[in-house]
Design a protein around this motif. Structure first.
Motif, mmCIF file in Angstrom:
data_model
loop_
_atom_site.group_PDB
_atom_site.id
_atom_site.type_symbol
_atom_site.label_atom_id
_atom_site.label_comp_id
_atom_site.label_asym_id
_atom_site.label_seq_id
_atom_site.Cartn_x
_atom_site.Cartn_y
_atom_site.Cartn_z
ATOM 1 N N PRO A 220 81.985 5.371 67.209
ATOM 2 C CA PRO A 220 82.923 4.455 66.848
ATOM 3 C C PRO A 220 83.919 4.050 67.968
ATOM 4 O O PRO A 220 84.148 4.994 68.772
ATOM 5 C CB PRO A 220 83.716 4.893 65.657
ATOM 6 N N GLY A 221 84.010 2.866 68.643
ATOM 7 C CA GLY A 221 84.870 2.411 69.650
ATOM 8 C C GLY A 221 84.330 2.911 70.834
ATOM 9 O O GLY A 221 84.860 2.491 72.004
ATOM 10 N N SER A 222 83.186 2.789 70.956
ATOM 11 C CA SER A 222 82.323 3.086 72.441
ATOM 12 C C SER A 222 82.034 1.494 72.810
ATOM 13 O O SER A 222 82.329 0.703 72.130
ATOM 14 C CB SER A 222 81.015 3.588 72.126
ATOM 15 N N PHE A 223 81.731 1.460 74.226
ATOM 16 C CA PHE A 223 81.713 0.156 74.735
ATOM 17 C C PHE A 223 80.811 -0.552 74.016
ATOM 18 O O PHE A 223 81.003 -1.793 73.979
ATOM 19 C CB PHE A 223 81.374 0.437 76.339
ATOM 20 N N ILE A 224 79.695 -0.084 73.445
ATOM 21 C CA ILE A 224 78.513 -0.652 72.661
ATOM 22 C C ILE A 224 79.236 -1.177 71.225
ATOM 23 O O ILE A 224 79.059 -2.352 71.245
ATOM 24 C CB ILE A 224 77.276 0.276 72.386
ATOM 25 N N ASN A 225 79.875 -0.439 70.616
ATOM 26 C CA ASN A 225 80.162 -0.831 69.262
ATOM 27 C C ASN A 225 81.401 -1.713 69.355
ATOM 28 O O ASN A 225 81.365 -2.629 68.398
ATOM 29 C CB ASN A 225 80.568 0.462 68.304
ATOM 30 N N ASN A 226 82.275 -1.727 70.484
ATOM 31 C CA ASN A 226 83.342 -2.714 70.533
ATOM 32 C C ASN A 226 82.992 -4.096 70.812
ATOM 33 O O ASN A 226 83.695 -5.005 70.255
ATOM 34 C CB ASN A 226 84.282 -2.360 71.726
ATOM 35 N N TYR A 227 81.638 -4.177 71.587
ATOM 36 C CA TYR A 227 81.153 -5.349 71.803
ATOM 37 C C TYR A 227 80.268 -5.971 70.656
ATOM 38 O O TYR A 227 80.213 -6.987 70.719
ATOM 39 C CB TYR A 227 80.298 -5.385 72.972
ATOM 40 N N VAL A 228 80.020 -5.027 69.748
ATOM 41 C CA VAL A 228 79.357 -5.731 68.561
ATOM 42 C C VAL A 228 80.330 -5.967 67.557
ATOM 43 O O VAL A 228 80.058 -7.056 66.708
ATOM 44 C CB VAL A 228 78.280 -4.591 68.206
ATOM 45 N N PHE A 229 81.058 -5.244 67.155
ATOM 46 C CA PHE A 229 81.903 -5.241 65.914
ATOM 47 C C PHE A 229 83.476 -5.572 66.434
ATOM 48 O O PHE A 229 84.357 -6.054 65.568
ATOM 49 C CB PHE A 229 81.999 -3.780 65.324
ATOM 50 N N GLY A 230 83.798 -5.690 67.693
ATOM 51 C CA GLY A 230 85.190 -6.167 68.081
ATOM 52 C C GLY A 230 86.094 -4.672 68.012
ATOM 53 O O GLY A 230 85.805 -3.547 67.353
ATOM 54 N N PRO A 231 87.113 -4.822 69.052
ATOM 55 C CA PRO A 231 88.137 -3.610 69.200
ATOM 56 C C PRO A 231 88.776 -3.106 67.767
ATOM 57 O O PRO A 231 88.867 -3.848 66.913
ATOM 58 C CB PRO A 231 89.098 -3.748 70.177
ATOM 59 N N GLY A 232 88.793 -1.781 67.665
ATOM 60 C CA GLY A 232 89.435 -1.103 66.361
ATOM 61 C C GLY A 232 88.624 -1.050 65.325
ATOM 62 O O GLY A 232 88.894 -0.179 64.261
ATOM 63 N N SER A 233 87.510 -1.338 65.131
ATOM 64 C CA SER A 233 86.488 -1.233 64.097
ATOM 65 C C SER A 233 85.906 0.290 64.378
ATOM 66 O O SER A 233 85.531 0.846 65.502
ATOM 67 C CB SER A 233 85.203 -2.235 64.211
ATOM 68 N N THR A 234 85.498 0.776 63.117
ATOM 69 C CA THR A 234 84.852 2.105 62.854
ATOM 70 C C THR A 234 83.570 2.087 62.498
ATOM 71 O O THR A 234 82.804 3.049 62.522
ATOM 72 C CB THR A 234 85.787 2.906 61.805
ATOM 73 N N ARG A 235 82.985 0.959 62.521
ATOM 74 C CA ARG A 235 81.474 0.588 62.206
ATOM 75 C C ARG A 235 80.652 0.773 63.545
ATOM 76 O O ARG A 235 81.401 0.681 64.748
ATOM 77 C CB ARG A 235 81.339 -0.876 61.920
#
Length: 380
Positions: free
Chosen positions: A265-280
């Protein structure tokens, strides 16, 4: 692990230059702050930026190994021989043209592009270059040499900024920006001598991913947001250099520590999919991962043909990503071709202390694949 990878392995923080990156319906005014008129030069090395592209720290370990990639359905390039050479006439360069002013998180951003126009007769087919940057930066000054080389072959070449996670943007925003650039340049084609019917997108790394998304989503109107909505954002060809496709598998060819870091969660990949601060995460949210995968949108006769190039020693985007996308293209009846560049890493790795890595990507052999594909699909 190969000796070349071992020599470049850096644990901890990786600096990713990776350059080798609801508005009104009215069109913004043409606003080129600087114009450099092409002048005669001798055939020789292609230009390099006067300043290095910006970098941003990304806290994940660089992989210690890369699995061998399957080349049975791909063409292997041994990137030897001469470097590309730029032509006798420098293209005219228009800098800092504002092509869109989207709002993200309540903040409006003026997105700019640089446009090279070669001194050749007639309207020019258009190539829109999308730089890499780990979904964190999008420096339009990157990769000037290769852009100039492509312009030398008779193409108008635009290099664009796009929104990244630094401004709270997601991949949908980045895709909307690419489509906005296509529409803007079609709207202003007459002013720059562009053939609006022949448009390709060409991206590297994160830009390769966005290029694949743009070509796959031809005609899907929900991604058309912003200005010049009376223009089509569909493209006729895609050049994807070492871009991702199935984001949940982006580290599949790497060691366990790298896979864990990419999918956290919060990796550069996940931030660009879910937005910053998401745990998804894309690893656990299959629906979101499908929505972010260009393969989801492929349609025979609508999606653009794709050529992909990937280094078999790529330490940042698993080489299997382009193979996975090649298989998806074939399954959906969309034209796709994959080239594997032997011994090549992730484009220009000078930001990791390897100034020679990028030379494998600027050989005449590799560049001929790109320009040959463009000539076939959009060349006059």
């Amino acid at each position: 692990m190969s000796a070349s990878i071992a020599a470049r392995n850096i644990a901890g923080v990786v600096l990713l230059g990776l350059g080798l990156a609801v508005g009104s319906t009215g069109a913004p005014a043409v606003a080129a702050t600087t114009v450099h008129t092409g002048v005669a030069t001798q055939l020789g090395p292609c230009p390099t930026p006067t300043e290095a592209p910006g970098t941003e720290p990304i806290p994940f370990p660089l992989t210690s190994s890369v699995k061998p990639t399957d080349t049975s359905t791909s063409t292997v390039i041994v990137p030897d021989g001469p470097q590309m050479q730029c032509s006798t006439t420098a293209p005219t360069l228009y800098e800092d043209i504002t092509y869109s002013s989207p709002t993200t998180g309540g903040v409006e951003t003026d997105l700019k592009l640089d446009l090279q126009i070669p001194d050749t007769p007639g309207d020019k087919p258009l190539v829109i270059y999308i730089t890499g940057g780990g979904f964190i930066t999008a420096d339009k000054s990157a990769n000037l040499g290769q852009r100039t080389y492509v312009a030398d072959q008779g193409y108008a070449v635009a290099s664009i900024e796009y929104r990244t996670q630094l401004t709270g943007a997601t991949y949908e925003d980045g895709l909307a920006d690419v489509k906005s650039a296509v529409r803007y340049l079609r709207a202003h084609a007459d002013e720059y001598g562009i053939d609006a019917s022949q448009v390709a997108v060409w991206g590297q790394s994160a830009g390769g991913y966005l290029a694949a998304m743009a070509g796959a989503t031809n005609g899907i109107k929900r991604f058309d947001i912003g200005e010049n909505l009376n223009q089509s954002s569909s493209v006729q060809a895609v050049v994807d250099e070492f871009g991702a496709s199935d984001l949940a598998g982006m580290a599949d060819d790497y060691d366990a520590a790298t896979q864990t870091a990419y999918m956290a969660p919060g990796s550069f990949i996940n931030n660009y999919v879910f937005g910053p601060g998401s745990t998804r995460t894309v690893a656990t949210d299959a629906r979101a991962n499908r929505a972010a995968n260009p393969a989801t949108y492929l349609r025979r006769g609508v999606s653009a043909p794709v050529v992909m190039l990937h280094g078999d020693q790529d330490q940042i985007v698993s080489p299997s990503q382009t193979l996975t996308y090649l298989n998806a293209l074939k399954a959906k009846g969309v034209e796709g071709t994959r080239y594997v560049v032997q011994g090549a890493n992730h484009g220009d790795m000078s930001f990791l202390g390897d100034p020679d890595a990028g030379l494998l990507w600027s050989t005449q052999k590799v560049m001929d694949v790109i320009t040959g594909f463009l000539d076939q699909k959009i060349g006059s």
